[in-house]
Structure formats: structure tokens, C-alpha cells
Write a protein that holds these residues in place. Structure first.
Motif, PDB file in Angstrom:
ATOM      1  N   HIS A  53      33.791  14.177  37.818  1.00 58.70           N
ATOM      2  CA  HIS A  53      34.206  15.534  37.462  1.00 58.70           C
ATOM      3  C   HIS A  53      34.854  16.249  38.648  1.00 58.70           C
ATOM      4  CE1 HIS A  53      32.330  15.358  33.530  1.00 58.70           C
ATOM      5  NE2 HIS A  53      31.232  14.893  34.087  1.00 58.70           N
ATOM      6  N   THR A  54      34.320  16.004  39.846  1.00 56.37           N
ATOM      7  CA  THR A  54      34.905  16.598  41.045  1.00 56.37           C
ATOM      8  C   THR A  54      36.344  16.136  41.233  1.00 56.37           C
ATOM      9  OG1 THR A  54      32.760  16.746  42.166  1.00 56.37           O
ATOM     10  CG2 THR A  54      34.723  16.782  43.563  1.00 56.37           C
ATOM     11  N   THR A  55      36.588  14.839  41.034  1.00 56.86           N
ATOM     12  CA  THR A  55      37.942  14.284  41.189  1.00 56.86           C
ATOM     13  C   THR A  55      38.903  14.885  40.172  1.00 56.86           C
ATOM     14  OG1 THR A  55      37.056  12.198  42.045  1.00 56.86           O
ATOM     15  CG2 THR A  55      39.293  12.146  41.130  1.00 56.86           C
ATOM     16  N   LEU A  56      38.463  14.993  38.927  1.00 54.36           N
ATOM     17  CA  LEU A  56      39.322  15.569  37.882  1.00 54.36           C
ATOM     18  C   LEU A  56      39.693  17.009  38.210  1.00 54.36           C
ATOM     19  CD1 LEU A  56      37.529  14.188  34.678  1.00 54.36           C
ATOM     20  CD2 LEU A  56      39.705  13.420  35.652  1.00 54.36           C
ATOM     21  N   VAL A  57      38.703  17.791  38.648  1.00 55.62           N
ATOM     22  CA  VAL A  57      38.973  19.193  38.993  1.00 55.62           C
ATOM     23  C   VAL A  57      39.833  19.281  40.243  1.00 55.62           C
ATOM     24  CG1 VAL A  57      37.906  21.359  39.755  1.00 55.62           C
ATOM     25  CG2 VAL A  57      36.893  20.087  37.870  1.00 55.62           C
ATOM     26  N   ALA A  58      39.523  18.459  41.256  1.00 55.61           N
ATOM     27  CA  ALA A  58      40.245  18.522  42.533  1.00 55.61           C
ATOM     28  C   ALA A  58      41.735  18.313  42.353  1.00 55.61           C
ATOM     29  CB  ALA A  58      39.669  17.484  43.503  1.00 55.61           C
ATOM     30  N   PHE A  59      42.112  17.269  41.626  1.00 51.96           N
ATOM     31  CA  PHE A  59      43.537  16.969  41.489  1.00 51.96           C
ATOM     32  C   PHE A  59      44.192  17.812  40.401  1.00 51.96           C
ATOM     33  CE2 PHE A  59      41.992  13.244  43.764  1.00 51.96           C
ATOM     34  CZ  PHE A  59      42.981  13.089  44.714  1.00 51.96           C
ATOM     35  N   GLY A  60      43.471  18.059  39.310  1.00 50.89           N
ATOM     36  CA  GLY A  60      44.059  18.848  38.227  1.00 50.89           C
ATOM     37  C   GLY A  60      44.307  20.285  38.607  1.00 50.89           C
ATOM     38  N   VAL A  61      43.296  20.947  39.150  1.00 54.26           N
ATOM     39  CA  VAL A  61      43.431  22.363  39.499  1.00 54.26           C
ATOM     40  C   VAL A  61      44.351  22.538  40.696  1.00 54.26           C
ATOM     41  CG1 VAL A  61      42.184  24.440  40.210  1.00 54.26           C
ATOM     42  CG2 VAL A  61      41.172  22.908  38.526  1.00 54.26           C
ATOM     43  N   SER A  62      44.329  21.591  41.642  1.00 52.42           N
ATOM     44  CA  SER A  62      45.212  21.707  42.816  1.00 52.42           C
ATOM     45  C   SER A  62      46.679  21.728  42.405  1.00 52.42           C
ATOM     46  CB  SER A  62      44.948  20.551  43.789  1.00 52.42           C
ATOM     47  OG  SER A  62      43.665  20.643  44.336  1.00 52.42           O
ATOM     48  N   VAL A  63      47.033  20.919  41.406  1.00 53.46           N
ATOM     49  CA  VAL A  63      48.408  20.923  40.899  1.00 53.46           C
ATOM     50  C   VAL A  63      48.740  22.270  40.284  1.00 53.46           C
ATOM     51  CG1 VAL A  63      49.935  19.947  39.141  1.00 53.46           C
ATOM     52  CG2 VAL A  63      48.510  18.430  40.525  1.00 53.46           C
ATOM     53  N   GLN A  67      51.632  25.230  41.178  1.00 48.18           N
ATOM     54  CA  GLN A  67      52.640  25.588  40.187  1.00 48.18           C
ATOM     55  C   GLN A  67      52.722  27.085  39.943  1.00 48.18           C
ATOM     56  OE1 GLN A  67      51.592  23.262  36.731  1.00 48.18           O
ATOM     57  NE2 GLN A  67      52.819  21.509  37.370  1.00 48.18           N
ATOM     58  N   SER A  68      51.573  27.752  39.843  1.00 50.10           N
ATOM     59  CA  SER A  68      51.616  29.147  39.431  1.00 50.10           C
ATOM     60  C   SER A  68      50.332  29.892  39.783  1.00 50.10           C
ATOM     61  CB  SER A  68      51.855  29.235  37.923  1.00 50.10           C
ATOM     62  OG  SER A  68      51.694  30.553  37.445  1.00 50.10           O
ATOM     63  N   GLU A  69      50.493  31.063  40.414  1.00 50.98           N
ATOM     64  CA  GLU A  69      49.345  31.918  40.678  1.00 50.98           C
ATOM     65  C   GLU A  69      48.779  32.471  39.378  1.00 50.98           C
ATOM     66  OE1 GLU A  69      50.004  34.978  43.487  1.00 50.98           O
ATOM     67  OE2 GLU A  69      50.770  33.651  45.058  1.00 50.98           O
ATOM     68  N   ILE A  70      49.657  32.716  38.404  1.00 45.84           N
ATOM     69  CA  ILE A  70      49.205  33.253  37.114  1.00 45.84           C
ATOM     70  C   ILE A  70      48.330  32.236  36.393  1.00 45.84           C
ATOM     71  CG2 ILE A  70      49.950  34.041  34.829  1.00 45.84           C
ATOM     72  CD1 ILE A  70      52.450  35.172  36.158  1.00 45.84           C
ATOM     73  N   LEU A  71      48.747  30.961  36.420  1.00 43.52           N
ATOM     74  CA  LEU A  71      47.943  29.906  35.791  1.00 43.52           C
ATOM     75  C   LEU A  71      46.582  29.780  36.465  1.00 43.52           C
ATOM     76  CD1 LEU A  71      50.468  26.992  35.114  1.00 43.52           C
ATOM     77  CD2 LEU A  71      49.148  28.268  33.421  1.00 43.52           C
ATOM     78  N   PHE A  72      46.578  29.866  37.798  1.00 39.77           N
ATOM     79  CA  PHE A  72      45.319  29.755  38.524  1.00 39.77           C
ATOM     80  C   PHE A  72      44.405  30.932  38.204  1.00 39.77           C
ATOM     81  CE2 PHE A  72      42.845  30.171  42.602  1.00 39.77           C
ATOM     82  CZ  PHE A  72      41.998  29.114  42.336  1.00 39.77           C
ATOM     83  N   PHE A  73      44.986  32.134  38.118  1.00 39.25           N
ATOM     84  CA  PHE A  73      44.186  33.303  37.740  1.00 39.25           C
ATOM     85  C   PHE A  73      43.626  33.134  36.325  1.00 39.25           C
ATOM     86  CE2 PHE A  73      43.863  37.402  35.548  1.00 39.25           C
ATOM     87  CZ  PHE A  73      42.906  38.017  36.348  1.00 39.25           C
ATOM     88  N   SER A  74      44.433  32.527  35.447  1.00 40.55           N
ATOM     89  CA  SER A  74      43.973  32.295  34.073  1.00 40.55           C
ATOM     90  C   SER A  74      42.765  31.371  34.052  1.00 40.55           C
ATOM     91  CB  SER A  74      45.101  31.696  33.232  1.00 40.55           C
ATOM     92  OG  SER A  74      46.203  32.584  33.157  1.00 40.55           O
ATOM     93  N   ILE A  75      42.778  30.339  34.930  1.00 43.12           N
ATOM     94  CA  ILE A  75      41.640  29.417  35.019  1.00 43.12           C
ATOM     95  C   ILE A  75      40.399  30.165  35.489  1.00 43.12           C
ATOM     96  CG2 ILE A  75      40.682  27.538  36.416  1.00 43.12           C
ATOM     97  CD1 ILE A  75      43.242  26.083  36.178  1.00 43.12           C
ATOM     98  N   LYS A  76      40.573  31.021  36.502  1.00 41.09           N
ATOM     99  CA  LYS A  76      39.426  31.767  37.015  1.00 41.09           C
ATOM    100  C   LYS A  76      38.902  32.737  35.961  1.00 41.09           C
ATOM    101  CE  LYS A  76      40.818  33.503  40.954  1.00 41.09           C
ATOM    102  NZ  LYS A  76      40.620  34.173  42.252  1.00 41.09           N
ATOM    103  N   LEU A  77      39.804  33.372  35.217  1.00 44.80           N
ATOM    104  CA  LEU A  77      39.389  34.282  34.154  1.00 44.80           C
ATOM    105  C   LEU A  77      38.626  33.525  33.069  1.00 44.80           C
ATOM    106  CD1 LEU A  77      39.442  37.103  32.889  1.00 44.80           C
ATOM    107  CD2 LEU A  77      41.655  36.510  31.835  1.00 44.80           C
TER     108      LEU A  77
END
Length: 208
Positions: A53-63, A67-77
Motif C-alpha cells: 500500500h505504501t508503494t501504491l500511494v508513494a508513486f501514485g500520489v507523487s505523480v 501534475q496539479s496542486e488542485i488534484l493534490f488538494f482534492s486528494i487531501k480533501l
């Protein structure tokens, strides 16, 4: 490197590991019924699954971060809302720790390791939880995001292994204490609620 964020992560992970859930209850029951080393075998399998699970999150979320601050904020939300939802589910649940699992079939240490690993890896709720939990605890502006996620993953595994390992080793005493102190369920229930809400708020207020 922001050590305060890492300390907060360790404290949150510790509180989550202590809170009663299917995994640590399963470890407890295996240790009570079959012995400490069988409970530790389950713990080792569960923690090995966390690496996936750590590997999936590490590479998936890092990409996504690149790509986008808005997408990252959406993940945090999404993560914060999911944690609030978990808090609500705990609030609606009964304040009890159920140890009446019945007789458990005897399995080898290797079988229990594999069962713990499969339980963790194939559980979509664990993937969602890692996705909700980790992004709000990025702690460095200079270290790569992948490295940070792996460091968080190893911290999560170390803390959880320590707590779950103690559950396995002290299974008999813990089981007797839970049976004699029925009110402990209320305390553990509200501990979970406070932890989930607190982490959710922390994630919402954290910066990228």
C-alpha cells in the motif's frame, strides 16, 4: 525537514494502532487461542502488506502532486472527509470489544503469515486509508515525495508492529482486562473518534 509533522504522524499512528479494529482483534484472538508466536506471525504478514500500500500511494500520489496542486488538494480533501466518515461510523457503532470469535482452527505460522498479508493487501479499505492518511504528513520541501511516502510507510509499519506485537505478547493479560472492564470499550471508541477527527482537521490545515 519538519520534525513536528513526523512526531504528529507517529502519535496518530500509535493511537490508531491501539484502537480496536479487525486486525488487532484477530492478532489478539490468534495469540490467546494458539500462542504468542502465532499472533506475531499474523502481525508480520499484516505489516508486510503495508509495504504494498505504501508503494501504491508513494508513486501514485507523487505523480498527482507533480501534475496539479488542485488534484493534490482534492486528494487531501477526500482524505479528510473519509476520516470524518470513519469517525461517524465509530460514533454509530456499539462501544464494546467483541472477543467471542469461537474456536479458531489451528494453522501453521507460515499460513498465518500469508493470511495476514492477504488480509491486508486485498483489503480496499486499507488502500483508501493510506491514501487518506499519508498525503497530509509530507514533511520536507527538499526530499523527494516518493522518499517521504516511503519514510512515512516505514514509520507506520514500525509503530504498528510494535503495538500489534505487544498485543500478541500480552494477549492473555489484555484479553482478561477487556473482559473484566467493559467500560474500556467506551474509552477506546471515543479515542478512535478523536483520532480520526483530529487527523482529518490536520490534513485539511496542512500545506502542500
Amino acid at each position: 525537514m519538519n520534525y513536528e509533522i513526523l512526531y504528529t504522524f507517529v502519535l496518530a499512528t500509535s493511537a490508531l494502532a491501539i484502537s480496536p479494529g479487525p486486525d488487532n482483534i484477530f492478532v489478539l484472538m490468534q495469540s490467546v487461542v494458539n500462542g504468542k508466536k502465532y499472533g506475531l506471525a499474523v502481525v508480520s504478514g499484516l505489516m508486510s502488506g503495508c509495504l504494498i500500500h505504501t508503494t501504491l500511494v508513494a508513486f501514485g500520489v507523487s505523480v498527482i502532486i507533480k501534475q496539479s496542486e488542485i488534484l493534490f488538494f482534492s486528494i487531501k480533501l477526500f482524505g479528510a472527509l473519509y476520516l470524518f466518515f470513519l469517525a461517524y461510523k465509530v460514533f454509530r457503532s456499539e462501544a464494546s470489544v467483541n472477543l467471542t470469535e469461537g474456536s479458531m482452527p489451528k494453522k501453521s505460522i507460515w499460513q498465518l503469515f500469508k493470511q495476514g498479508f492477504v488480509m491486508n493487501v486485498l483489503n480496499p479499505k486499507v488502500s483508501i486509508f493510506f491514501l487518506a492518511f499519508f498525503p497530509g504528513f509530507l514533511f520536507s520541501k527538499t526530499m523527494s515525495n516518493v522518499s517521504q511516502f516511503y519514510m512515512l510507510g516505514f514509520l507506520f509499519i514500525m509503530v504498528s508492529f510494535t503495538v500489534f506485537g505487544l498485543v500478541a505478547i500480552l494477549a492473555g493479560s489484555i484479553s482478561e482486562y477487556l473482559k473484566k472492564n467493559s467500560n474500556i470499550g467506551v474509552i477506546l471508541k471515543w479515542l478512535q473518534i478523536v483520532v480520526f477527527v483530529g487527523i482529518g482537521v490536520f490534513i485539511l490545515l496542512s500545506e502542500q
